[in-house]
Design a protein around this motif. Structure first.
Motif, PDB file in Angstrom:
ATOM      1  N   ASP A  70      17.357  18.295   0.791  1.00 38.80           N
ATOM      2  CA  ASP A  70      18.700  17.778   0.520  1.00 38.80           C
ATOM      3  C   ASP A  70      18.679  17.014  -0.806  1.00 38.80           C
ATOM      4  N   GLU A  71      19.368  17.548  -1.810  1.00 31.35           N
ATOM      5  CA  GLU A  71      19.392  16.934  -3.151  1.00 31.35           C
ATOM      6  C   GLU A  71      19.938  15.513  -3.137  1.00 31.35           C
ATOM      7  N   SER A  72      20.943  15.238  -2.307  1.00 29.08           N
ATOM      8  CA  SER A  72      21.530  13.893  -2.299  1.00 29.08           C
ATOM      9  C   SER A  72      20.527  12.871  -1.780  1.00 29.08           C
ATOM     10  N   LEU A  73      19.722  13.242  -0.786  1.00 33.50           N
ATOM     11  CA  LEU A  73      18.673  12.329  -0.311  1.00 33.50           C
ATOM     12  C   LEU A  73      17.611  12.130  -1.383  1.00 33.50           C
ATOM     13  N   SER A  74      17.276  13.190  -2.079  1.00 30.78           N
ATOM     14  CA  SER A  74      16.291  13.095  -3.153  1.00 30.78           C
ATOM     15  C   SER A  74      16.772  12.143  -4.247  1.00 30.78           C
ATOM     16  N   ARG A  75      18.021  12.280  -4.640  1.00 28.13           N
ATOM     17  CA  ARG A  75      18.574  11.391  -5.678  1.00 28.13           C
ATOM     18  C   ARG A  75      18.599   9.932  -5.203  1.00 28.13           C
ATOM     19  N   LYS A  76      19.001   9.736  -3.959  1.00 24.05           N
ATOM     20  CA  LYS A  76      19.045   8.379  -3.394  1.00 24.05           C
ATOM     21  C   LYS A  76      17.642   7.767  -3.384  1.00 24.05           C
ATOM     22  N   PHE A  77      16.669   8.561  -2.993  1.00 20.37           N
ATOM     23  CA  PHE A  77      15.283   8.114  -2.972  1.00 20.37           C
ATOM     24  C   PHE A  77      14.809   7.740  -4.371  1.00 20.37           C
ATOM     25  N   HIS A  78      15.062   8.629  -5.338  1.00 22.23           N
ATOM     26  CA  HIS A  78      14.573   8.397  -6.694  1.00 22.23           C
ATOM     27  C   HIS A  78      15.318   7.259  -7.385  1.00 22.23           C
ATOM     28  N   LYS A  79      16.542   7.026  -7.028  1.00 23.68           N
ATOM     29  CA  LYS A  79      17.273   5.888  -7.603  1.00 23.68           C
ATOM     30  C   LYS A  79      16.568   4.575  -7.257  1.00 23.68           C
ATOM     31  N   TYR A  80      16.045   4.498  -6.038  1.00 20.17           N
ATOM     32  CA  TYR A  80      15.316   3.302  -5.611  1.00 20.17           C
ATOM     33  C   TYR A  80      13.890   3.283  -6.186  1.00 20.17           C
ATOM     34  N   PHE A  81      13.226   4.439  -6.147  1.00 15.21           N
ATOM     35  CA  PHE A  81      11.848   4.550  -6.649  1.00 15.21           C
ATOM     36  C   PHE A  81      11.870   5.272  -7.992  1.00 15.21           C
ATOM     37  N   GLU A  82      12.369   4.619  -9.006  1.00 19.25           N
ATOM     38  CA  GLU A  82      12.433   5.214 -10.349  1.00 19.25           C
ATOM     39  C   GLU A  82      11.044   5.539 -10.878  1.00 19.25           C
ATOM     40  N   GLU A  83      10.035   4.839 -10.389  1.00 16.65           N
ATOM     41  CA  GLU A  83       8.657   5.052 -10.835  1.00 16.65           C
ATOM     42  C   GLU A  83       8.024   6.303 -10.211  1.00 16.65           C
ATOM     43  N   ALA A  84       8.677   6.903  -9.221  1.00 18.53           N
ATOM     44  CA  ALA A  84       8.138   8.111  -8.595  1.00 18.53           C
ATOM     45  C   ALA A  84       8.041   9.235  -9.617  1.00 18.53           C
ATOM     46  N   LEU A  85       6.956   9.986  -9.520  1.00 24.10           N
ATOM     47  CA  LEU A  85       6.702  11.098 -10.435  1.00 24.10           C
ATOM     48  C   LEU A  85       7.181  12.392  -9.786  1.00 24.10           C
ATOM     49  N   GLU A  86       7.899  13.200 -10.544  1.00 23.54           N
ATOM     50  CA  GLU A  86       8.369  14.468 -10.022  1.00 23.54           C
ATOM     51  C   GLU A  86       7.216  15.467  -9.976  1.00 23.54           C
ATOM     52  N   LEU A  87       7.080  16.153  -8.839  1.00 25.12           N
ATOM     53  CA  LEU A  87       6.063  17.202  -8.747  1.00 25.12           C
ATOM     54  C   LEU A  87       6.490  18.372  -9.620  1.00 25.12           C
TER      55      LEU A  87
ATOM     56  N   TYR B  29       0.842  -1.187   0.000  1.00 23.49           N
ATOM     57  CA  TYR B  29       0.000   0.000   0.000  1.00 23.49           C
ATOM     58  C   TYR B  29       0.879   1.238   0.000  1.00 23.49           C
ATOM     59  N   HIS B  30       0.365   2.278  -0.605  1.00 21.47           N
ATOM     60  CA  HIS B  30       1.170   3.442  -0.962  1.00 21.47           C
ATOM     61  C   HIS B  30       1.580   4.337   0.193  1.00 21.47           C
ATOM     62  N   THR B  31       1.016   4.149   1.342  1.00 20.28           N
ATOM     63  CA  THR B  31       1.384   5.002   2.457  1.00 20.28           C
ATOM     64  C   THR B  31       2.024   4.200   3.589  1.00 20.28           C
ATOM     65  N   TYR B  32       2.770   3.174   3.231  1.00 19.69           N
ATOM     66  CA  TYR B  32       3.485   2.340   4.205  1.00 19.69           C
ATOM     67  C   TYR B  32       4.880   2.952   4.368  1.00 19.69           C
ATOM     68  N   LEU B  33       5.039   3.763   5.411  1.00 15.33           N
ATOM     69  CA  LEU B  33       6.232   4.586   5.552  1.00 15.33           C
ATOM     70  C   LEU B  33       7.525   3.788   5.672  1.00 15.33           C
ATOM     71  N   LYS B  34       7.481   2.629   6.276  1.00 13.92           N
ATOM     72  CA  LYS B  34       8.709   1.838   6.408  1.00 13.92           C
ATOM     73  C   LYS B  34       9.286   1.526   5.030  1.00 13.92           C
ATOM     74  N   GLU B  35       8.435   1.184   4.093  1.00 10.94           N
ATOM     75  CA  GLU B  35       8.904   0.883   2.744  1.00 10.94           C
ATOM     76  C   GLU B  35       9.254   2.149   1.969  1.00 10.94           C
ATOM     77  N   ILE B  36       8.501   3.204   2.194  1.00  8.51           N
ATOM     78  CA  ILE B  36       8.795   4.461   1.499  1.00  8.51           C
ATOM     79  C   ILE B  36      10.157   5.009   1.909  1.00  8.51           C
ATOM     80  N   LEU B  37      10.501   4.848   3.167  1.00 11.37           N
ATOM     81  CA  LEU B  37      11.768   5.380   3.671  1.00 11.37           C
ATOM     82  C   LEU B  37      12.941   4.416   3.516  1.00 11.37           C
ATOM     83  N   LYS B  38      12.677   3.259   2.989  1.00  9.93           N
ATOM     84  CA  LYS B  38      13.719   2.228   2.865  1.00  9.93           C
ATOM     85  C   LYS B  38      15.016   2.738   2.221  1.00  9.93           C
ATOM     86  N   PRO B  39      14.978   3.482   1.131  1.00 10.56           N
ATOM     87  CA  PRO B  39      16.242   3.889   0.515  1.00 10.56           C
ATOM     88  C   PRO B  39      17.033   4.931   1.314  1.00 10.56           C
ATOM     89  N   ILE B  40      16.368   5.594   2.262  1.00 11.89           N
ATOM     90  CA  ILE B  40      17.076   6.626   3.034  1.00 11.89           C
ATOM     91  C   ILE B  40      17.043   6.367   4.539  1.00 11.89           C
TER      92      ILE B  40
END
Length: 151
Positions: A133-150, A13-24
């Motif tokens: 923090d751009e480096s955290l953003s890049r790390k996050f997006h590297k894991y969640f490539e499917e994430a859409l940029e606002l 499910y899309h609001t499961y924070l443990k998985e959302i925060l996994k890359p960081i």
């Protein structure tokens, strides 16, 4: 950069924070968390560090990590990561919120000036993740490539 996750097969499910925060997860140890506008479904009887008697509350990093260890789906809610060495000032007349807040979709808009990360659980169907923090953003997006940029 700011991201929205609404379609992924990385968690159930899309609001499961443990998985959302996994890359960081290793990068969030120095924050306390301002939480408001919370509505959730817990799939366990675990003792949660959540205070529904208040419109908002502050979790230490330890309490936040405890929350991540529980199988919980957030329907709505805002989680703001603020450095632990910063005293959190809360304007109770303007609390962060997700439901009916058009500004959550605006790139670069943070609901607290000291927040470094903002997690917005929106209607249990998507999660918006914002970074200063751009480096955290890049790390996050590297894991969640499917994430859409606002935009």
């Amino acid at each position: 950069m700011d991201w929205e996750i609404r379609n992924t097969d990385k968690f159930r499910y899309h609001t499961y924070l443990k998985e959302i925060l996994k890359p960081i997860i290793d990068d969030i140890g120095g924050f306390d968390w301002l939480v408001s506008g919370l509505d959730y479904i817990a799939f366990t009887d675990a003792n949660l560090p959540i205070n529904f008697e208040e419109d908002h509350f502050i979790l230490s990093n330890e309490q936040f990590m405890q929350l991540l260890d529980v199988d919980i789906q957030f329907l709505f809610g805002v989680f703001l990561a603020i450095p632990s060495n910063v005293k959190i000032h809360v304007d109770t007349d303007h609390l962060p919120y997700a439901d009916l807040n058009k500004l959550v979709w605006k790139k670069g808009n943070f609901q607290h000036p000291d927040a470094k990360i903002e997690l917005i659980c929106f209607d249990s169907s998507s999660t918006i993740v914002k970074f200063k923090d751009e480096s955290l953003s890049r790390k996050f997006h590297k894991y969640f490539e499917e994430a859409l940029e606002l935009k």
